[in-house]
Write a protein that holds these residues in place. Sequence first.
Motif, PDB file in Angstrom:
ATOM      1  N   ARG A 277       0.625  -1.017   0.011  1.00 17.84           N
ATOM      2  CA  ARG A 277      -0.179   0.212   0.156  1.00 17.84           C
ATOM      3  C   ARG A 277       0.584   1.526  -0.077  1.00 17.84           C
ATOM      4  O   ARG A 277       2.407   1.092   0.596  1.00 17.84           O
ATOM      5  N   ALA A 278      -0.016   2.436  -0.189  1.00 15.51           N
ATOM      6  CA  ALA A 278       1.305   3.762  -0.345  1.00 15.51           C
ATOM      7  C   ALA A 278       0.628   4.439   0.871  1.00 15.51           C
ATOM      8  O   ALA A 278      -0.160   3.563   1.709  1.00 15.51           O
ATOM      9  N   ALA A 279       2.064   4.858   0.888  1.00 18.22           N
ATOM     10  CA  ALA A 279       1.924   5.728   2.482  1.00 18.22           C
ATOM     11  C   ALA A 279       0.807   6.571   3.425  1.00 18.22           C
ATOM     12  O   ALA A 279       0.032   6.081   3.978  1.00 18.22           O
ATOM     13  N   ALA A 280       0.453   7.394   2.016  1.00 19.04           N
ATOM     14  CA  ALA A 280      -0.852   8.078   2.034  1.00 19.04           C
ATOM     15  C   ALA A 280      -1.898   7.028   2.217  1.00 19.04           C
ATOM     16  O   ALA A 280      -3.025   7.514   3.429  1.00 19.04           O
ATOM     17  N   ASP A 281      -2.216   5.332   2.035  1.00 17.75           N
ATOM     18  CA  ASP A 281      -3.092   4.940   2.395  1.00 17.75           C
ATOM     19  C   ASP A 281      -2.873   4.572   3.971  1.00 17.75           C
ATOM     20  O   ASP A 281      -4.118   4.592   4.952  1.00 17.75           O
ATOM     21  N   VAL A 282      -2.038   4.266   4.428  1.00 13.57           N
ATOM     22  CA  VAL A 282      -2.051   3.507   5.524  1.00 13.57           C
ATOM     23  C   VAL A 282      -1.880   4.980   6.621  1.00 13.57           C
ATOM     24  O   VAL A 282      -2.872   4.614   7.638  1.00 13.57           O
TER      25      VAL A 282
END
Length: 186
Positions: A75-80
């Motif tokens: 996953r992308a960091a933004a999703d985290v």
Amino acid sequence: MQSSNERPRGAGGGPDSAVGNRDDRDRASAETCASPRYDDPWYDALASGWGESAGAAAPAAAVPPSRTEPGEAPRAAADVYLEVQRSAAFREVRGRYRRFVVPAVVTFFLWYVVYVVTATTAPGLMARPVTGAVNVAMVAGLGQFLTTFLLTWAYARHARLRRDRAALELRWDTQELTRGARGGAS
């Protein structure tokens, strides 16, 4: 190539050799940073239980673990960060913050407005002597400073006892999840 002081680069002495030494130190520190470091000043204090009251509420549920399956793309960091923002732990820290700050700001603002309005609309009351040359306006003005310091102390105490531990755990969980989202790079 020559530097501005007409000496070849790396000839010893001067600022160029300091750059080389700094590069060596950076490489050495990068090699030792392969294992996780806990150099956060709040980590030591809060991990030891310092500053916690005996009746502290139970911590909120932690951030859910990363849901990346072995065959899935990371996953992308933004999703985290969006996942952390939706977590119960984040909402709890945010709620504790708001439950203190909103009433404190409203109370202090009202106290300030009462002081200013009274000073402008009732100068006779504010000029009334309390003791010697000290009048009601001076006492109320000093009260403004006193309440500022008391509010600062109460905010710092509330943060230390009610929010810092949960926020620190949330931050560590978020860092672990983003580390996984970036493929293990730190």
